[in-house]
Design a protein around this motif. Structure first.
Motif, PDB file in Angstrom:
ATOM      1  N   PRO A 260       0.811  -1.233   0.000  1.00  0.00           N
ATOM      2  CA  PRO A 260       0.000   0.000   0.000  1.00  0.00           C
ATOM      3  C   PRO A 260       0.843   1.281   0.000  1.00  0.00           C
ATOM      4  O   PRO A 260       0.493   2.260  -0.663  1.00  0.00           O
ATOM      5  N   ILE A 261       1.970   1.253   0.710  1.00  0.00           N
ATOM      6  CA  ILE A 261       2.841   2.429   0.725  1.00  0.00           C
ATOM      7  C   ILE A 261       3.426   2.669  -0.666  1.00  0.00           C
ATOM      8  O   ILE A 261       3.445   3.800  -1.157  1.00  0.00           O
TER       9      ILE A 261
ATOM     10  N   TRP B  19       2.189   1.650  -3.528  1.00  0.00           N
ATOM     11  CA  TRP B  19       1.116   2.071  -4.433  1.00  0.00           C
ATOM     12  C   TRP B  19       0.833   3.557  -4.269  1.00  0.00           C
ATOM     13  O   TRP B  19       0.670   4.283  -5.250  1.00  0.00           O
ATOM     14  N   TRP B  20       0.774   4.034  -3.030  1.00  0.00           N
ATOM     15  CA  TRP B  20       0.513   5.444  -2.776  1.00  0.00           C
ATOM     16  C   TRP B  20       1.631   6.326  -3.345  1.00  0.00           C
ATOM     17  O   TRP B  20       1.363   7.333  -3.991  1.00  0.00           O
ATOM     18  N   LEU B  21       2.890   5.933  -3.111  1.00  0.00           N
ATOM     19  CA  LEU B  21       4.022   6.713  -3.621  1.00  0.00           C
ATOM     20  C   LEU B  21       4.034   6.759  -5.143  1.00  0.00           C
ATOM     21  O   LEU B  21       4.226   7.822  -5.739  1.00  0.00           O
TER      22      LEU B  21
ATOM     23  N   SER C  98       1.523   6.258  -7.244  1.00  0.00           N
ATOM     24  CA  SER C  98       0.382   6.985  -7.806  1.00  0.00           C
ATOM     25  C   SER C  98       0.599   8.491  -7.700  1.00  0.00           C
ATOM     26  O   SER C  98       0.239   9.236  -8.617  1.00  0.00           O
ATOM     27  N   HIS C  99       1.222   8.965  -6.619  1.00  0.00           N
ATOM     28  CA  HIS C  99       1.526  10.398  -6.522  1.00  0.00           C
ATOM     29  C   HIS C  99       2.650  10.802  -7.471  1.00  0.00           C
ATOM     30  O   HIS C  99       2.632  11.901  -8.012  1.00  0.00           O
TER      31      HIS C  99
ATOM     32  N   GLN D 225       1.353  11.322 -10.971  1.00  0.00           N
ATOM     33  CA  GLN D 225       0.528  12.508 -11.167  1.00  0.00           C
ATOM     34  C   GLN D 225       1.326  13.668 -11.759  1.00  0.00           C
ATOM     35  O   GLN D 225       0.745  14.617 -12.270  1.00  0.00           O
TER      36      GLN D 225
END
Length: 189
Positions: free
Chosen positions: A131-132, A134-136, A138-139, A142
């Motif tokens: 999850p960490i 994936w979050w990194l 995805s940001h 962007q």
């Protein structure tokens, strides 16, 4: 179309021009002449879009190379630590392994006993890291103009790869401990 700067603190504006690539130098001089006629107080500064994009992706490629190098180094150091920890655990449990072998335990069961604990810890770490990551990612994605959806199967492949590396690293020590003659490990008793 041109943008005329009214005050020097305004931000830069760009004009994109599509042109025929056969006679670039004369075309640039024509554009410069028109630009200086329309906006005499502004400096004519130009660059080619393909070179600009190449510079941007050169920095991205350099970052990719640095991250890849340090990732490989990190995986290698982690494997060394895992290898040492597995060797230490096998040494600590040498007598237990000898007793299990005397009582009829198979080599597979001993390898499963020694490597199961490590693999459970790695699966737990994957549940924390995915999850960490994936979050990194995805940001990070962007920041690009062309956005893509990050596929979740890539995390599954990375997790499977981590499990395989860990099993090979720990499995070697576990198999080595399981194949030792139980007489040698129980000799001190």
């Amino acid at each position: 179309m041109y943008y005329r700067m009214h005050s020097p603190n305004e931000s830069y504006r760009y004009l994109l021009i599509r042109y025929d690539t056969q006679n670039v130098s004369s075309y640039i001089s024509q554009v410069q002449q028109l630009f200086t006629q329309q906006v005499p107080e502004a400096a004519f500064d130009y660059q080619f879009l393909d070179e600009h994009i190449k510079k941007y992706y050169t920095a991205e490629n350099r970052t990719n190379n640095i991250i890849s190098t340090f990732s490989i180094l990190t995986i290698f150091i982690a494997c060394l630590g895992l290898f040492g920890l597995a060797a230490f655990t096998a040494q600590q449990r040498k007598k237990e392994i000898g007793v299990r072998k005397v009582l009829g335990s198979s080599t597979f069961k001993i390898v499963q006993l020694l490597s199961g604990h490590f693999l459970n810890l790695i699966i737990l770490s994957l549940f924390i890291a995915i999850p960490i990551a994936w979050w990194l990612f995805s940001h990070w994605l962007q920041d690009f103009n062309d956005r893509i959806a990050f596929p979740l199967w890539s995390f599954a492949i990375a997790g499977l790869f981590a499990l395989i590396i860990a099993f090979v690293t720990v499995g070697y020590q576990a198999l080595k401990a399981a194949l030792i003659n139980p007489v040698e490990s129980l000799r001190d008793e």
